[in-house]
Motif scaffolding. Structure first.
Motif, PDB file in Angstrom:
ATOM      1  N   ALA A 328     -90.904  23.670 -77.025  1.00  0.00           N
ATOM      2  CA  ALA A 328     -91.922  22.620 -76.927  1.00  0.00           C
ATOM      3  C   ALA A 328     -92.512  22.524 -75.523  1.00  0.00           C
ATOM      4  CB  ALA A 328     -91.317  21.274 -77.326  1.00  0.00           C
ATOM      5  N   LEU A 329     -91.712  22.796 -74.504  1.00  0.00           N
ATOM      6  CA  LEU A 329     -92.195  22.632 -73.136  1.00  0.00           C
ATOM      7  C   LEU A 329     -93.423  23.491 -72.871  1.00  0.00           C
ATOM      8  CD1 LEU A 329     -91.896  21.456 -70.316  1.00  0.00           C
ATOM      9  CD2 LEU A 329     -90.296  23.307 -69.776  1.00  0.00           C
ATOM     10  N   LYS A 330     -93.419  24.711 -73.366  1.00  0.00           N
ATOM     11  CA  LYS A 330     -94.561  25.607 -73.139  1.00  0.00           C
ATOM     12  C   LYS A 330     -95.830  25.031 -73.744  1.00  0.00           C
ATOM     13  CE  LYS A 330     -95.974  30.422 -73.812  1.00  0.00           C
ATOM     14  NZ  LYS A 330     -95.577  31.743 -74.374  1.00  0.00           N
ATOM     15  N   GLU A 331     -95.733  24.480 -74.951  1.00  0.00           N
ATOM     16  CA  GLU A 331     -96.904  23.898 -75.610  1.00  0.00           C
ATOM     17  C   GLU A 331     -97.355  22.628 -74.903  1.00  0.00           C
ATOM     18  OE1 GLU A 331     -98.580  25.339 -78.035  1.00  0.00           O
ATOM     19  OE2 GLU A 331     -97.191  27.034 -77.879  1.00  0.00           O
ATOM     20  N   LEU A 332     -96.395  21.809 -74.475  1.00  0.00           N
ATOM     21  CA  LEU A 332     -96.746  20.572 -73.781  1.00  0.00           C
ATOM     22  C   LEU A 332     -97.465  20.870 -72.467  1.00  0.00           C
ATOM     23  CD1 LEU A 332     -93.475  18.518 -74.371  1.00  0.00           C
ATOM     24  CD2 LEU A 332     -95.725  18.030 -75.338  1.00  0.00           C
ATOM     25  N   ILE A 333     -97.014  21.899 -71.764  1.00  0.00           N
ATOM     26  CA  ILE A 333     -97.675  22.274 -70.506  1.00  0.00           C
ATOM     27  C   ILE A 333     -99.097  22.738 -70.776  1.00  0.00           C
ATOM     28  CG2 ILE A 333     -97.664  23.968 -68.642  1.00  0.00           C
ATOM     29  CD1 ILE A 333     -94.637  23.833 -68.632  1.00  0.00           C
ATOM     30  N   PHE A 422     -92.397  12.672 -71.790  1.00  0.00           N
ATOM     31  CA  PHE A 422     -91.933  14.058 -71.772  1.00  0.00           C
ATOM     32  C   PHE A 422     -91.721  14.554 -70.342  1.00  0.00           C
ATOM     33  CE2 PHE A 422     -94.448  13.322 -75.585  1.00  0.00           C
ATOM     34  CZ  PHE A 422     -93.561  13.716 -76.568  1.00  0.00           C
ATOM     35  N   GLN A 423     -92.521  14.051 -69.408  1.00  0.00           N
ATOM     36  CA  GLN A 423     -92.295  14.413 -68.007  1.00  0.00           C
ATOM     37  C   GLN A 423     -90.970  13.851 -67.508  1.00  0.00           C
ATOM     38  OE1 GLN A 423     -96.045  12.775 -66.618  1.00  0.00           O
ATOM     39  NE2 GLN A 423     -96.834  14.815 -66.122  1.00  0.00           N
ATOM     40  N   ALA A 424     -90.658  12.620 -67.917  1.00  0.00           N
ATOM     41  CA  ALA A 424     -89.373  12.037 -67.525  1.00  0.00           C
ATOM     42  C   ALA A 424     -88.207  12.808 -68.132  1.00  0.00           C
ATOM     43  CB  ALA A 424     -89.323  10.567 -67.954  1.00  0.00           C
ATOM     44  N   ASP A 425     -88.442  13.442 -69.288  1.00  0.00           N
ATOM     45  CA  ASP A 425     -87.401  14.218 -69.973  1.00  0.00           C
ATOM     46  C   ASP A 425     -87.559  15.706 -69.682  1.00  0.00           C
ATOM     47  OD1 ASP A 425     -85.134  14.290 -71.649  1.00  0.00           O
ATOM     48  OD2 ASP A 425     -86.357  14.901 -73.356  1.00  0.00           O
ATOM     49  N   TYR A 426     -88.221  16.021 -68.574  1.00  0.00           N
ATOM     50  CA  TYR A 426     -88.493  17.421 -68.258  1.00  0.00           C
ATOM     51  C   TYR A 426     -87.213  18.254 -68.148  1.00  0.00           C
ATOM     52  CZ  TYR A 426     -89.151  21.494 -65.310  1.00  0.00           C
ATOM     53  OH  TYR A 426     -89.099  22.760 -64.792  1.00  0.00           O
ATOM     54  N   GLY A 427     -86.169  17.695 -67.545  1.00  0.00           N
ATOM     55  CA  GLY A 427     -84.932  18.447 -67.360  1.00  0.00           C
ATOM     56  C   GLY A 427     -84.364  18.936 -68.678  1.00  0.00           C
ATOM     57  N   SER A 484     -88.251  18.200 -59.496  1.00  0.00           N
ATOM     58  CA  SER A 484     -87.437  19.151 -58.731  1.00  0.00           C
ATOM     59  C   SER A 484     -85.957  19.013 -59.044  1.00  0.00           C
ATOM     60  CB  SER A 484     -87.688  18.951 -57.226  1.00  0.00           C
ATOM     61  OG  SER A 484     -89.031  19.194 -56.900  1.00  0.00           O
ATOM     62  N   VAL A 485     -85.471  17.774 -59.101  1.00  0.00           N
ATOM     63  CA  VAL A 485     -84.039  17.555 -59.366  1.00  0.00           C
ATOM     64  C   VAL A 485     -83.684  18.074 -60.758  1.00  0.00           C
ATOM     65  CG1 VAL A 485     -82.242  15.811 -59.644  1.00  0.00           C
ATOM     66  CG2 VAL A 485     -83.924  15.578 -57.808  1.00  0.00           C
ATOM     67  N   ALA A 486     -84.502  17.735 -61.744  1.00  0.00           N
ATOM     68  CA  ALA A 486     -84.252  18.196 -63.111  1.00  0.00           C
ATOM     69  C   ALA A 486     -84.328  19.719 -63.198  1.00  0.00           C
ATOM     70  CB  ALA A 486     -85.259  17.559 -64.067  1.00  0.00           C
ATOM     71  N   LEU A 487     -85.267  20.321 -62.483  1.00  0.00           N
ATOM     72  CA  LEU A 487     -85.370  21.776 -62.467  1.00  0.00           C
ATOM     73  C   LEU A 487     -84.094  22.404 -61.927  1.00  0.00           C
ATOM     74  CD1 LEU A 487     -87.041  24.489 -62.535  1.00  0.00           C
ATOM     75  CD2 LEU A 487     -87.601  23.981 -60.151  1.00  0.00           C
ATOM     76  N   LEU A 488     -83.608  21.874 -60.812  1.00  0.00           N
ATOM     77  CA  LEU A 488     -82.409  22.436 -60.194  1.00  0.00           C
ATOM     78  C   LEU A 488     -81.215  22.329 -61.139  1.00  0.00           C
ATOM     79  CD1 LEU A 488     -81.203  23.702 -57.661  1.00  0.00           C
ATOM     80  CD2 LEU A 488     -80.741  21.407 -56.809  1.00  0.00           C
ATOM     81  N   GLN A 489     -81.067  21.185 -61.797  1.00  0.00           N
ATOM     82  CA  GLN A 489     -79.958  21.009 -62.728  1.00  0.00           C
ATOM     83  C   GLN A 489     -80.074  21.964 -63.911  1.00  0.00           C
ATOM     84  OE1 GLN A 489     -80.296  16.846 -63.642  1.00  0.00           O
ATOM     85  NE2 GLN A 489     -79.240  16.184 -61.782  1.00  0.00           N
ATOM     86  N   ALA A 490     -81.302  22.131 -64.436  1.00  0.00           N
ATOM     87  CA  ALA A 490     -81.499  23.030 -65.580  1.00  0.00           C
ATOM     88  C   ALA A 490     -81.206  24.480 -65.192  1.00  0.00           C
ATOM     89  CB  ALA A 490     -82.926  22.895 -66.103  1.00  0.00           C
ATOM     90  N   LEU A 491     -81.707  24.908 -64.037  1.00  0.00           N
ATOM     91  CA  LEU A 491     -81.461  26.280 -63.597  1.00  0.00           C
ATOM     92  C   LEU A 491     -79.989  26.522 -63.321  1.00  0.00           C
ATOM     93  CD1 LEU A 491     -84.473  26.891 -61.174  1.00  0.00           C
ATOM     94  CD2 LEU A 491     -84.082  27.970 -63.389  1.00  0.00           C
ATOM     95  N   ASP A 492     -79.356  25.573 -62.678  1.00  0.00           N
ATOM     96  CA  ASP A 492     -77.933  25.716 -62.365  1.00  0.00           C
ATOM     97  C   ASP A 492     -77.120  25.870 -63.648  1.00  0.00           C
ATOM     98  OD1 ASP A 492     -75.984  26.027 -60.506  1.00  0.00           O
ATOM     99  OD2 ASP A 492     -75.729  23.912 -60.036  1.00  0.00           O
ATOM    100  N   GLY A 493     -77.384  24.999 -64.631  1.00  0.00           N
ATOM    101  CA  GLY A 493     -76.668  25.084 -65.899  1.00  0.00           C
ATOM    102  C   GLY A 493     -76.996  26.353 -66.662  1.00  0.00           C
ATOM    103  N   PHE A 494     -78.255  26.774 -66.612  1.00  0.00           N
ATOM    104  CA  PHE A 494     -78.692  27.979 -67.322  1.00  0.00           C
ATOM    105  C   PHE A 494     -77.988  29.222 -66.778  1.00  0.00           C
ATOM    106  CE2 PHE A 494     -81.994  31.431 -66.971  1.00  0.00           C
ATOM    107  CZ  PHE A 494     -81.884  31.886 -68.278  1.00  0.00           C
ATOM    108  N   LEU A 495     -77.993  29.390 -65.467  1.00  0.00           N
ATOM    109  CA  LEU A 495     -77.335  30.546 -64.868  1.00  0.00           C
ATOM    110  C   LEU A 495     -75.829  30.500 -65.075  1.00  0.00           C
ATOM    111  CD1 LEU A 495     -79.374  30.773 -61.533  1.00  0.00           C
ATOM    112  CD2 LEU A 495     -79.634  32.164 -63.584  1.00  0.00           C
ATOM    113  N   LYS A 496     -75.270  29.312 -65.010  1.00  0.00           N
ATOM    114  CA  LYS A 496     -73.833  29.161 -65.254  1.00  0.00           C
ATOM    115  C   LYS A 496     -73.476  29.581 -66.686  1.00  0.00           C
ATOM    116  CE  LYS A 496     -70.076  25.757 -65.029  1.00  0.00           C
ATOM    117  NZ  LYS A 496     -69.568  26.052 -66.381  1.00  0.00           N
ATOM    118  N   SER A 497     -74.298  29.177 -67.656  1.00  0.00           N
ATOM    119  CA  SER A 497     -74.035  29.552 -69.049  1.00  0.00           C
ATOM    120  C   SER A 497     -74.059  31.063 -69.225  1.00  0.00           C
ATOM    121  CB  SER A 497     -75.077  28.904 -69.964  1.00  0.00           C
ATOM    122  OG  SER A 497     -74.998  27.505 -69.916  1.00  0.00           O
TER     123      SER A 497
END
Length: 873
Positions: A328-333, A422-427, A484-497
């Motif tokens: 959904a994020l791609k379409e919302l953007i 949706f911006q608030a739920d970006y992470g 930025s904070v949500a991005l960092l958390q998402a990337l950190d979790g993604f790479l960890k997974s």
């Protein structure tokens, strides 16, 4: 020749910049001739300095004289003020006396006549006021008849003027029983006028008869129905646009169970915005000819369009999110970008309407100032308007009534407000998108042979970090840096997974049973009977460690890009705070205000940007220490991913160690159940030894311990084979039971003293350690691991230990302790086992009885084996 001194000094007052005055004075010359030599320039400067010194002295002298004059005049000023005050008091007394005398001079008859005239004037004023009230009352008695007649004659303007006058007179009946009936009558007549005008008004609006519409606006304003007029106008003008929105058949927002074959919302929205922009361009010419506040009215018109959409914009965005799921994020953007482009077009149109010359002056002269107040919402009438009730009243998603007349130019806030949720739920949206990408990468890659896993790991890492880099553009496009904070958390979790998946695979592979067939290559390594599978496992783990090094370097490079991107965001925010007009966060002021006031604009955000906006250099050794808190700069961003990488490296090292030590552990598998601990002959022999106090080290070590020690002594030869493989040097700090002091010295020696900027360019290159140091670390770790296995897994399984068995065990442990020191390994627990096993029964029992607690685990084991205390478990 320079200007005369007096003229030069006089010209000083015309300059604000002293440097400019000096340059002009030195270069000015008669006939516009410039200075020909340094000598002449030096003479001019000398002359100018002397002139300035004289002028300074003259100015100082004049200033001193002025100060003296002021100082002498101040006491005189105080005296003058006091004199003026006394004179004023004396004058006041004189005026009072004159006034009293003048009254005494006037005859009584004259005073009586003047008083009578005053009373008559007051009576006249009261009578005139009463007459006005009576006239108003009389006019109310004929109001209904007059207005009805005017409506029948279609004289709407005069009827509106009559109702306006009646409305002004309502104040006369305030707080009287007549107020409510008259107010009801006035509202009814206003309703009749509006009903009479409604059809003609709608026709004029549809025909775009601007003169007629302007006249109707004047009439509606006269009867306090300006809001209703706007409702009619906005409702009629937006009808085609709202129908286009409502009737659109969209394939990705189709009702449940209905498979629409129409276009997607992303394809439909640009067309809708193009139609809306075309309508607004028409209104740019129409609205100024009708309304006195064109910019405000156009903004309210846009807000009315957005509020009248059914289903609402928020509902369609929610449908998109539900339809596309993880993507959904791609379409919302995409929708957000189209909306931003539309907002830019509307903003330009707003600028044009604000700065264009419109014919509002004639409107202001024809209409009373009290009827039109731009930017102010007039108090609504007591009755619900016909227009609002029939066609304009619609509920938003929150159930509130639409307020068409906005308080400000807030059209862009209403345009972007549906995206805020949706911006608030970006992470969460970003993490779902990344997880979907991870599943695709994993599912699209065919499973390779075990020997190819290292290559697969590297290749997948390329795709993973490519996907991570794409997220940098998404968070900027959708949140303009606030995510930025949500991005960092998402990337950190993604790479960890991603890394955890491989860690689990390594751990699972390590738990599988191994082949027991010895390989011919192991004949040169006495005590290390490796099978073909063992050699394959060793190669596989070494390749995975090498791949881990490559993936770590890629992670470090990506972290540099991430930090640089966050630093750019921090700089953008800093410029925005200093000068919002010149450095906007977004192209829409409303979108920027919404994001600034949202939960995304948190203290955590600014703390992260402050951390990112520093020197990003981080050596690999800082990663290996991986806390990152010892330095004020370059603090790691992807802490969970780094930790996962350490876990993966440790899993590979543990698996590799398990394979290397597997022959030795197999030798020790039957050690605890050996018969040597309870044989009668050995017991008799050891009893004799105990009586004679023969040292236990005179016994030969058992065959098992001899084979184990031979394997330990051959471990250095094994590492000679892999001396050139730098995979062993990766993540030494995660080696099980690694010596911290040895690692600290090795890491410090591997990082040369270099300027920060030079490290920054080599941040992705791992440190190269001395092969001998690496081998030493691994041998120490292997020795400790084997000893831990022996003291915690093998020796505690010995059930019974007689005196002879104790002597043999003490001999084995002593021999092993001596051999293990050859590879720089020491174990306090091994020495405790040896010490306690060597004790005879009397000393052992005494030691058991003298102890204050039972926390000595080794003593408890030995006491159970020797039978010193039957109650011990």
């Amino acid at each position: 020749m320079s200007l005369p001194t007096a003229e030069a000094l006089d010209s000083l007052e015309e300059y604000e910049d002293l440097t400019a005055w000096i340059n002009d004075t030195l270069t000015a010359a008669e006939g516009d001739q410039s200075v020909e030599s340094l000598t002449e320039l030096d003479q001019q400067i000398t002359q100018l300095i002397a002139s300035l010194d004289i002028a300074c002295e003259d100015t100082s002298s004049q200033l001193e004289r002025t100060i003296d004059d002021v100082s002498r005049g101040i006491p005189r000023l105080t005296y003058d003020l006091h004199f003026i005050k006394d004179s004023a008091v004396s004058l006041q007394s004189s005026l009072a006396t004159v006034h009293a005398r003048s009254q005494a001079v006037i005859p009584d008859t004259t005073a009586s006549a003047l008083e009578q005239l005053k009373r008559l004037d007051t009576m006249k004023e009261h009578m005139e006021a009463a007459r006005e009230v009576l006239r108003e009352a009389e006019s109310w008695s004929t109001l209904e008849l007059e207005v009805t007649s005017l409506l029948a004659e279609r004289n709407y303007a005069k009827a509106a003027s009559r109702l306006s006058e009646a409305n002004k007179s309502m104040v006369v009946f305030q707080n009287t029983p007549e107020y409510d009936p008259r107010r009801t009558l006035l509202v009814n007549l206003q309703n009749q006028l509006e009903a009479s005008l409604s059809s003609a008004l709608v026709a004029a609006i549809n025909e775009q008869n601007l003169e007629t519409c302007r006249g109707y606006f004047f009439i509606f304003s006269n009867i306090q129905r300006e809001v209703e007029f706007r409702n009619y106008y906005y409702g009629s003008r937006r009808a085609a646009l709202t129908s286009m929105w409502h009737e659109a058949e969209l394939s990705d927002i189709a009702p449940e169970g209905n498979k629409s074959t129409g276009e997607t919302f992303d394809e439909f929205l640009p067309k809708f915005y193009a139609s809306m922009l075309a309508l607004l361009n028409q209104e740019r010419s129409s609205i100024p000819a009708i309304f006195p506040d064109p910019a405000h009215s156009l903004s309210a018109f846009i807000s009315s369009i957005l509020a009248a959409l059914q289903p609402t914009f928020s509902q369609r965005l929610a449908s998109i999110s539900s339809h596309y799921g993880d993507l959904a994020l791609k379409e919302l953007i995409s929708v957000f970008r189209v909306t931003e482009e539309f907002a830019i077009g509307v903003a330009k149109l707003m600028d044009k309407i604000q700065y264009s010359a419109v014919s509002s002056t004639s409107l202001d002269t024809e209409m009373p100032p009290t009827t039109i107040n731009p930017g102010h919402t007039r108090k609504r009438s007591m009755r619900m308007s016909i227009s609002l009730r029939s066609s304009v009243t619609r509920s938003t998603s929150g159930g509130q009534k639409l307020q068409l007349l906005a308080d400000g130019l807030d059209w862009d806030q209403e345009l972007f407000h549906p995206f805020l949720e949706f911006q608030a739920d970006y992470g969460s949206l970003e993490r779902r998108f990344l997880d979907h990408t991870l599943r695709e990468i994993v599912s699209n890659e065919t499973r390779q042979k075990e020997s190819d896993q290292a290559r697969v790991f590297r290749e997948r890492a390329i795709d993973i970090f490519g996907a991570a880099e794409e997220s940098l553009a998404r968070y900027t496009a959708f949140t303009h840096g606030y995510g930025s904070v949500a991005l960092l958390q998402a990337l950190d979790g993604f790479l960890k997974s991603f890394i955890d998946m491989w860690t689990a695979d390594v751990s699972f592979a390590s738990s599988l049973p191994q082949s027991t067939l010895q390989d011919a290559a192991s004949e040169d390594l006495s005590g290390l009977d490796y099978t073909s599978q063992d050699w394959l496992n060793i190669q596989t783990m070494l390749h995975l460690l090498s791949s881990a090094r490559s993936v770590y370097e890629r992670m470090t490079s990506f972290e540099v890009k991430l930090r640089s991107n966050l630093a750019q965001t921090a700089n953008k925010f800093r410029l925005y705070r200093e000068d919002p007009a010149s450095f906007p966060i977004t192209n829409s002021k409303g979108a920027a205000q919404i994001l600034e006031q949202s939960s995304l604009n948190s203290a955590d955000l600014h703390s992260l940007l402050d951390r990112a906006d520093v020197d990003p250099s981080q050596s690999r050794e800082n990663y290996l220490r991986h806390s990152g808190h010892s330095s004020n700069t370059g603090e790691p961003l992807l802490t969970d991913a780094r930790s996962a990488m350490s876990d993966f490296a440790k899993a590979c090292q543990v698996s590799l160690q398990g394979t290397i030590l597997s022959p030795l552990r197999q030798h020790l598998a039957s050690y605890a159940s050996s018969s040597i601990w309870t044989t009668t002959a050995q017991e008799s022999r050891n009893a004799t030894f105990n009586d004679l106090q023969v040292p236990t080290f005179s016994l030969s070590p058992s065959d098992i311990i001899q084979r184990v020690t031979e394997g330990l002594l051959n471990l250095p030869r094994l590492f000679e084979v892999y001396a050139d493989d730098d995979a062993l040097s990766f993540s030494l700090q995660t080696l099980p039971y690694a010596d911290p002091e040895l690692l600290k010295g090795a890491l410090e020696a591997s990082v040369p003293d270099a300027p920060t900027h030079s490290r920054r360019h080599s941040i992705s290159k791992a440190a190269t350690l001395d092969p001998e140091t690496v081998s030493t670390a691994w041998l120490s770790s292997l020795g400790q691991s084997l000893l831990v296995h022996l003291t915690t897994e093998v020796l505690p399984r010995i059930t019974t230990l007689n005196a002879g068995g104790a002597a043999q065990l003490a001999s084995d442990l002593g021999y092993l302790s001596n051999v293990i020191r050859v590879i720089n390994v020491e174990s306090e627990e091994l020495e405790l086992w040896k010490e306690y096993v060597e004790l005879n029964d009397d000393v052992g029992k005494a030691k058991i009885g003298a102890r204050s607690d039972d926390e000595d685990r080794v003593l408890n084991y030995v006491a159970r084996m020797r039978g010193w205390q039957s109650t011990l478990s």
